[in-house]
Scaffold this active site. Structure first.
Site, PDB file in Angstrom:
ATOM      1  N   TYR A 136     -21.752 -30.371  25.465  1.00  0.00           N
ATOM      2  CA  TYR A 136     -20.327 -30.710  25.376  1.00  0.00           C
ATOM      3  C   TYR A 136     -20.179 -32.228  25.530  1.00  0.00           C
ATOM      4  CZ  TYR A 136     -19.799 -25.671  26.325  1.00  0.00           C
ATOM      5  OH  TYR A 136     -19.894 -24.294  26.297  1.00  0.00           O
ATOM      6  N   SER A 140     -14.389 -17.708  25.648  1.00  0.00           N
ATOM      7  CA  SER A 140     -13.290 -17.663  24.664  1.00  0.00           C
ATOM      8  C   SER A 140     -12.434 -16.398  24.821  1.00  0.00           C
ATOM      9  CB  SER A 140     -13.822 -17.787  23.231  1.00  0.00           C
ATOM     10  OG  SER A 140     -14.571 -18.970  23.057  1.00  0.00           O
ATOM     11  N   GLY A 150      -7.766 -19.956  21.685  1.00  0.00           N
ATOM     12  CA  GLY A 150      -6.358 -20.376  21.578  1.00  0.00           C
ATOM     13  C   GLY A 150      -5.519 -19.445  20.718  1.00  0.00           C
TER      14      GLY A 150
HETATM   15  N1  LIG Z   1     -21.804 -20.202  25.674  1.00  0.00           N
HETATM   16  C1  LIG Z   1     -21.206 -20.558  24.557  1.00  0.00           C
HETATM   17  O1  LIG Z   1     -21.802 -20.592  23.487  1.00  0.00           O
HETATM   18  C2  LIG Z   1     -19.750 -20.937  24.591  1.00  0.00           C
HETATM   19  C3  LIG Z   1     -19.011 -21.066  23.401  1.00  0.00           C
HETATM   20  C4  LIG Z   1     -17.668 -21.405  23.516  1.00  0.00           C
HETATM   21  C5  LIG Z   1     -17.085 -21.590  24.755  1.00  0.00           C
HETATM   22  N2  LIG Z   1     -17.847 -21.475  25.895  1.00  0.00           N
HETATM   23  C6  LIG Z   1     -17.294 -21.696  27.246  1.00  0.00           C
HETATM   24  O2  LIG Z   1     -16.132 -20.899  27.394  1.00  0.00           O
HETATM   25  C7  LIG Z   1     -15.013 -21.727  27.704  1.00  0.00           C
HETATM   26  C8  LIG Z   1     -13.767 -21.151  27.094  1.00  0.00           C
HETATM   27  O3  LIG Z   1     -13.906 -20.962  25.706  1.00  0.00           O
HETATM   28  P1  LIG Z   1     -12.963 -21.658  24.635  1.00  0.00           P
HETATM   29  O4  LIG Z   1     -12.380 -22.882  25.187  1.00  0.00           O
HETATM   30  O5  LIG Z   1     -13.738 -21.682  23.387  1.00  0.00           O
HETATM   31  O6  LIG Z   1     -11.845 -20.562  24.338  1.00  0.00           O
HETATM   32  P2  LIG Z   1     -10.589 -19.961  25.113  1.00  0.00           P
HETATM   33  O7  LIG Z   1     -10.736 -20.071  26.549  1.00  0.00           O
HETATM   34  O8  LIG Z   1     -10.367 -18.625  24.516  1.00  0.00           O
HETATM   35  O9  LIG Z   1      -9.390 -20.898  24.565  1.00  0.00           O
HETATM   36  C9  LIG Z   1      -9.207 -22.206  24.995  1.00  0.00           C
HETATM   37  C10 LIG Z   1      -8.024 -22.791  24.238  1.00  0.00           C
HETATM   38  O10 LIG Z   1      -6.844 -22.105  24.628  1.00  0.00           O
HETATM   39  C11 LIG Z   1      -5.946 -23.002  25.259  1.00  0.00           C
HETATM   40  N3  LIG Z   1      -5.324 -22.306  26.398  1.00  0.00           N
HETATM   41  C12 LIG Z   1      -5.939 -21.730  27.456  1.00  0.00           C
HETATM   42  N4  LIG Z   1      -5.035 -21.154  28.261  1.00  0.00           N
HETATM   43  C13 LIG Z   1      -3.836 -21.373  27.704  1.00  0.00           C
HETATM   44  C14 LIG Z   1      -2.500 -21.018  28.080  1.00  0.00           C
HETATM   45  N5  LIG Z   1      -2.246 -20.320  29.176  1.00  0.00           N
HETATM   46  N6  LIG Z   1      -1.486 -21.405  27.266  1.00  0.00           N
HETATM   47  C15 LIG Z   1      -1.720 -22.121  26.147  1.00  0.00           C
HETATM   48  N7  LIG Z   1      -2.956 -22.493  25.741  1.00  0.00           N
HETATM   49  C16 LIG Z   1      -4.000 -22.120  26.522  1.00  0.00           C
HETATM   50  C17 LIG Z   1      -6.769 -24.199  25.690  1.00  0.00           C
HETATM   51  O11 LIG Z   1      -5.939 -25.332  25.706  1.00  0.00           O
HETATM   52  P3  LIG Z   1      -6.293 -26.682  26.531  1.00  0.00           P
HETATM   53  O12 LIG Z   1      -7.716 -27.030  26.169  1.00  0.00           O
HETATM   54  O13 LIG Z   1      -5.280 -27.633  26.033  1.00  0.00           O
HETATM   55  O14 LIG Z   1      -6.132 -26.388  27.967  1.00  0.00           O
HETATM   56  C18 LIG Z   1      -7.804 -24.254  24.579  1.00  0.00           C
HETATM   57  O15 LIG Z   1      -7.278 -24.879  23.424  1.00  0.00           O
HETATM   58  C19 LIG Z   1     -15.417 -23.112  27.189  1.00  0.00           C
HETATM   59  O16 LIG Z   1     -14.691 -24.167  27.839  1.00  0.00           O
HETATM   60  C20 LIG Z   1     -16.882 -23.137  27.524  1.00  0.00           C
HETATM   61  O17 LIG Z   1     -17.076 -23.434  28.885  1.00  0.00           O
HETATM   62  C21 LIG Z   1     -19.161 -21.149  25.809  1.00  0.00           C
END
Ligand SMILES: NC(=O)c1ccc[n+]([C@@H]2O[C@H](COP(=O)([O-])OP(=O)(O)OC[C@H]3O[C@@H](n4cnc5c(N)ncnc54)[C@H](OP(=O)(O)O)[C@@H]3O)[C@@H](O)[C@H]2O)c1
Length: 315
Positions: free
Chosen positions: A56, A190, A195
């Site tokens: 990241y 996710s 999102g």
């Molecule tokens: N192991 C892997 O391969 C892998 C892959 C992807 C992700 N991950 C991990 O999983 C975490 C989460 O995944 P992700 O970020 O892809 O997806 P997610 O958590 O499903 O979605 C995050 C998105 O949703 C927004 N969001 C979250 N809560 C919200 C709310 N209550 N109201 C409005 N918008 C909201 C966030 O906005 P803001 O950012 O503006 O807060 C961001 O744009 C990552 O940060 C990472 O640590 C791991």
């Protein structure tokens, strides 16, 4: 706040975890101060598990996580290595600890199963990092069931981090029961479908031109409209339950098992308050049946990753 355990013998952490991938600008412009404030708000609220990776922003997210968590002993930090070769892991952990400003990280994941290295070899090297005191526990990400079993036979796998949301329910069939059987925590990444399950993405134009999500087929024209039709029905259910769409989406992930921890990307403090509402949502049989009808397994239109990246997952 409700707590869940990381691995069979690992620490108890808040039932919702914070992901710091967005801190590196994957989903459009990021704001370092807001990201660090999100972590501090999370820690103040009982969200104690924070997830990052060297990938990241080549250490940028790790650096911010380390600064925000400094002097907060309740923080339980996870980071990830990009490849599985033992020599690589020995150097990568030192780089990550340097970015984090820490001598030990609580959980160290293999970010993607390395097709060029037998998983036994990777796990042996990971076990050495545990023995050296640099790593508290070992995790895998996007590993297939057979790989999880092979890895766990070498050294206990504390956590499996894999995508899980109402738009990607595949792990319910095999991986989630397997993790329960082996005492592995399923860290669901996710959980609000990057999102989509927040209701804030109504068209591709809602995404910044530099936003990586523009490459995700599920978010592209044609598929997006089809997915939104279902998401609007889910939003209606959230309203009837007196909650919000993201809180309902996170609550559904929490309902998949006591060993499942939703890992939500939160890059600003107000997200923490919003998502904590998930802990107040009670999903009974009638609500779960309605959710199954709106978004049964396999219902989402379009791939969850660009075609070229699909070979790296579920391996
Ligand atoms: N192991 C892997 O391969 C892998 C892959 C992807 C992700 N991950 C991990 O999983 C975490 C989460 O995944 P992700 O970020 O892809 O997806 P997610 O958590 O499903 O979605 C995050 C998105 O949703 C927004 N969001 C979250 N809560 C919200 C709310 N209550 N109201 C409005 N918008 C909201 C966030 O906005 P803001 O950012 O503006 O807060 C961001 O744009 C990552 O940060 C990472 O640590 C791991």
């Amino acid at each position: 706040m409700e707590q869940r355990r990381l691995g069979r013998e690992g620490p108890l952490v808040g039932a919702i975890a914070l992901g710091a991938m967005g801190f590196a600008g994957w989903y459009g412009p990021s704001d370092d101060e807001a990201g660090m404030a999100a972590i501090r708000r999370a820690l103040d609220s009982g969200i104690t598990h924070v997830d990052t990776a060297e990938a990241y922003g080549q250490g940028r997210s790790e650096g911010l996580v380390g600064r925000a968590a400094a002097g907060r002993p309740e923080a339980v930090i996870a980071t990830k290595a990009s490849r599985g070769r033992p020599e690589y892991l020995r150097e990568a952990i030192d780089r990550s600890l340097g970015h984090l400003g820490m001598e030990r990280v609580d959980l160290y994941y293999l970010h993607r199963v390395d097709s060029e290295v037998p998983i036994e070899e990777t796990m042996g090297a990971m076990a050495d990092l545990v023995a050296a005191g640099k790593v508290g526990a070992v995790g895998l990400s996007e590993a297939a069931p057979a790989t999880v079993r092979r890895a766990h036979a070498v050294h206990p796998v504390a956590a499996l981090q894999t995508e899980l949301s109402l738009l990607h329910r595949d792990p319910e069939a095999e991986l989630i029961p397997l993790c329960a059987e082996l005492g592995i925590t399923f860290v669901a990444y996710s959980p609000v479908a990057r999102g989509l399950l927040t209701g804030r993405i109504r068209s591709e134009d809602d995404l910044d031109p530099a936003d990586w999500r523009r490459q995700v087929p599920r978010m592209q024209q044609g598929n997006l409209e089809e997915n939104l039709a279902r998401i609007l029905r889910l939003e209606d259910l959230a309203g009837r339950l007196g909650t919000t769409l993201p809180a309902l989406a996170v609550a559904w992930v929490l309902s998949r098992g006591e060993h499942v921890i939703p890992l939500v990307g939160m890059s600003r403090p107000e997200r923490v308050d919003d998502n904590l509402r998930a802990l107040d949502v009670r999903l009974g049989p009638a609500e779960l049946a309605e959710i199954d009808e709106i978004l049964p397994p396999g219902a989402a239109a379009g791939l969850r990753y660009p075609e070229a990246l699909m070979g790296g997952v579920d391996r």
